[in-house]
Write an enzyme that holds these catalytic residues in place. Structure first.
Site, PDB file in Angstrom:
ATOM      1  N   LYS A 149       1.226   3.698   3.944  1.00  0.00           N
ATOM      2  CA  LYS A 149       2.452   3.044   3.478  1.00  0.00           C
ATOM      3  C   LYS A 149       2.670   1.758   4.294  1.00  0.00           C
ATOM      4  CE  LYS A 149       2.593   7.117   1.627  1.00  0.00           C
ATOM      5  NZ  LYS A 149       3.603   8.122   1.935  1.00  0.00           N
TER       6      LYS A 149
ATOM      7  N   GLY B  32      10.843   4.146 -12.726  1.00  0.00           N
ATOM      8  CA  GLY B  32      12.259   4.004 -13.056  1.00  0.00           C
ATOM      9  C   GLY B  32      12.755   2.573 -12.933  1.00  0.00           C
TER      10      GLY B  32
ATOM     11  N   LEU C  44       1.267   5.568  -1.872  1.00  0.00           N
ATOM     12  CA  LEU C  44       0.654   6.634  -2.659  1.00  0.00           C
ATOM     13  C   LEU C  44       0.762   6.312  -4.144  1.00  0.00           C
ATOM     14  CD1 LEU C  44      -0.577   9.498  -2.963  1.00  0.00           C
ATOM     15  CD2 LEU C  44       1.762  10.404  -2.808  1.00  0.00           C
ATOM     16  N   TYR C  45       1.947   5.872  -4.564  1.00  0.00           N
ATOM     17  CA  TYR C  45       2.167   5.548  -5.975  1.00  0.00           C
ATOM     18  C   TYR C  45       3.385   4.644  -6.115  1.00  0.00           C
ATOM     19  CZ  TYR C  45       6.011   8.957  -5.954  1.00  0.00           C
ATOM     20  OH  TYR C  45       7.180   9.623  -5.685  1.00  0.00           O
TER      21      TYR C  45
ATOM     22  N   ALA D 186       0.853  -1.188   0.000  1.00  0.00           N
ATOM     23  CA  ALA D 186       0.000   0.000   0.000  1.00  0.00           C
ATOM     24  C   ALA D 186       0.884   1.232   0.000  1.00  0.00           C
ATOM     25  CB  ALA D 186      -0.916   0.008   1.227  1.00  0.00           C
TER      26      ALA D 186
ATOM     27  N   HIS E   9      -2.810   7.525   1.320  1.00  0.00           N
ATOM     28  CA  HIS E   9      -1.464   7.884   1.755  1.00  0.00           C
ATOM     29  C   HIS E   9      -0.840   6.826   2.664  1.00  0.00           C
ATOM     30  CE1 HIS E   9       1.558  10.880   3.487  1.00  0.00           C
ATOM     31  NE2 HIS E   9       1.672  11.047   2.187  1.00  0.00           N
TER      32      HIS E   9
ATOM     33  N   ASP F 250       3.975 -12.253   3.825  1.00  0.00           N
ATOM     34  CA  ASP F 250       3.530 -13.337   4.695  1.00  0.00           C
ATOM     35  C   ASP F 250       3.172 -12.773   6.070  1.00  0.00           C
ATOM     36  OD1 ASP F 250       3.766 -15.155   2.653  1.00  0.00           O
ATOM     37  OD2 ASP F 250       5.772 -15.812   3.232  1.00  0.00           O
TER      38      ASP F 250
END
Length: 541
Positions: A216, A126, A121-122, A119, A214, A221
């Site tokens: 993170k 690259g 934001l984006y 999870a 937002h 597992d």
């Protein structure tokens, strides 16, 4: 002792989402009233939405509490709001650098057997990000080589940020969806506040200011990393953040897997053809009724929170040898409390806990608080200025601000943060709080700063007993606009406390204390138009 344990398991097994409505009924009423007050989404462009004054909560902690039972007594009120997971402190590790964060993620993805949950934001576009996707592909290939491919990969990103540009997060993940359609899920959360005319008018580069996913969380597992870092190359190389690895903490991992899954359920689902759709029976976030979406999303997410609270209370209440065996070996000297903040959906657990934590920080405490973007809400600011505890607040110097050198209006954002910091520092001086509240600026050549959270030290202790770590920045966006999650860790484990102390010192050693002379430096000059505009836009960055 088997009978009581079996009874408790039976209770948990029949616990249903309907029962969770009992826990959240009052909040549902609040949400309905809140939705009626909101009116059109165009009102989101009205910048200074009123913030309520913090409610001062009387401290329930015993003075001078210390030791395992003392810490439990002092902070276990957090369990009144959120689930409480007791784990061995030896299973928690603080990661030090962006590269360590990146390498641990790649290694854990490659060895995952049941689930990978990401999870963010984006996801960037690259070569480093491609390597991460390649690790997922490798793990899925290994899984398919088995007779029963059990590995499931679930990715939750923000729709607006993840769809920006021709090459974006979606195009990075499409090959996985096309090759492993039964094992890969990509969900794109879309805020219900970006809708109608507002959605048509706001340019793509700025539409994420209305609200984003937002959180993170990076889960493999039964182990997981909680951080504030996104899945992008700078966060893997020279953008300083914080990262905590919880090793073999199955119940905590289950909670966050369920939480990300619940948010994913109310998000747009990415298809192998790059089109998106909603799951059957779900309310559309910007085409459907806003109140209906928020209510159904809130219920789905709070079901996860309430089920975990019930389960943990059942487990905690039984002190039998059977329960200790069921929980596993190792000294459970550490508590982990997941804190969720999703104000657009009527969920504000993190705000409640953070306010009380700041309220109860008495004269026997020192709080080190850091934010990559220093823009405290008025409520948090009042609590800091009115508290008895000592505060050491770390923020980014202009040169390490993520917007430094950006083109257009975004390039003025570092100056806006300078203006906000100067206003706060002036207030500190006006109140005569300079000896208690100190500001620090982080600086590191060729790096940017994105760390957030706090460390809580008790008087006479040289190591912190509590930390907050995750995605919130303590600002208006974190509290009111975005979906956020962090964890509060309360520990008596000396090794974990030492790791937290080293982390805190590592960050602050690269800082200098702010004084009135700081704002007289040439690079702290703020143009008049920035000062005038800052009050109008500060709730959007």
């Amino acid at each position: 002792m088997a009978a009581p344990m079996a009874w408790r398991r039976l209770v948990y097994s029949v616990y249903t989402p309907a029962l969770s409505g009992v826990f959240s009924k009052i909040s549902d009423k609040f949400l309905r009233k809140h939705d009626k007050r909101r009116g059109s989404s165009l009102l989101l462009l009205a910048p200074l939405l009123a913030e309520t004054d913090p409610v001062v909560v009387s401290s329930s902690r015993p003075p001078g509490s210390s030791g395992v039972e003392g810490l439990h007594s002092r902070f276990h009120w957090i369990a009144d709001h959120v689930p409480a997971f007791r784990v061995p402190g030896s299973h928690i590790h603080i990661l030090r650098s962006p590269d360590e964060f990146y390498q641990v993620m790649k290694a854990r993805i490659k060895t995952a057997k049941r689930r990978v949950v990401m999870a963010s934001l984006y996801l960037g576009t690259g070569p480093l990000e491609q390597d991460l996707v390649d690790c997922m592909e490798e793990a899925l290939e290994r899984s398919q080589a088995q007779k029963t491919p059990d590995l499931r990969v679930s990715v939750l990103l923000d729709y607006t940020r993840g769809s920006r540009g021709k090459n974006n997060s979606r195009t990075m993940l499409l090959p996985l969806l096309q090759r492993f359609p039964e094992q890969v899920r990509v969900s794109l959360y879309h805020t219900p506040d970006l809708r109608g005319l507002l959605r048509l008018l706001v340019p793509q580069r700025f539409n994420e200011t209305i609200g984003v996913q937002h959180i993170k969380v990076y889960l493999f597992d039964d182990s997981l990393i909680i951080s504030g870092a996104n899945l992008s190359d700078s966060y893997f190389t020279n953008r300083q953040d914080r990262y905590v690895l919880l090793e073999d903490c199955g119940e905590v991992a289950d909670f966050f897997a369920d939480l990300v899954g619940a948010v994913g359920d109310v998000s747009l689902q990415l298809g192998a053809d790059d089109n998106v759709h909603m799951m059957e029976g779900m309310v559309h976030p910007y085409k459907g009724n806003r109140a209906d979406f928020s209510r159904s999303a809130r219920q789905r997410i709070m079901d996860v929170v309430d089920r975990a609270r019930v389960r943990q209370r059942i487990l905690e209440s039984d002190q039998s040898e059977e329960l200790l065996s069921y929980l596993g070996e190792g000294q459970k000297d550490t508590w982990v409390f997941p804190l969720v903040q999703m104000k657009p959906l009527g969920i504000h657990l993190d705000e409640q806990v953070t306010k009380r934590l700041l309220t109860e920080a008495g004269g026997d405490a020192t709080v080190y608080l850091t934010s990559g973007y220093f823009n405290l809400t008025r409520a948090y600011m009042r609590l800091v200025l009115g508290a008895a505890a000592d505060y050491r607040i770390l923020m980014a110097s202009p040169e390490v601000n993520g917007f430094f050198g950006a083109k257009g209006v975004a390039g003025a954002i570092p100056a806006a943060y300078i203006h906000l910091a100067r206003q706060f520092y002036t207030k500190v001086c006006q109140l005569g709080q300079q000896k208690r509240v100190h500001l620090h600026e982080y600086y590191r050549p060729d790096w940017t700063f994105h760390a957030k959270g706090l460390w809580y030290y008790l008087e006479g202790k040289d190591r912190p007993c509590l930390t907050l770590i995750g995605s919130p920045n303590f600002g208006y966006r974190s509290v009111h606009r975005d979906l956020e999650a962090q964890i509060a860790i309360v520990t008596e484990n000396e090794d974990l406390q030492a790791q937290l102390q080293e982390e805190q010192q590592m960050l602050y050693q690269r800082s200098s204390e702010v004084s009135s002379a700081t704002f007289r430096q040439p690079n702290r000059y703020v143009k008049l138009w920035v000062k005038l505009v800052t009050p109008l836009i500060k709730n959007f960055f």
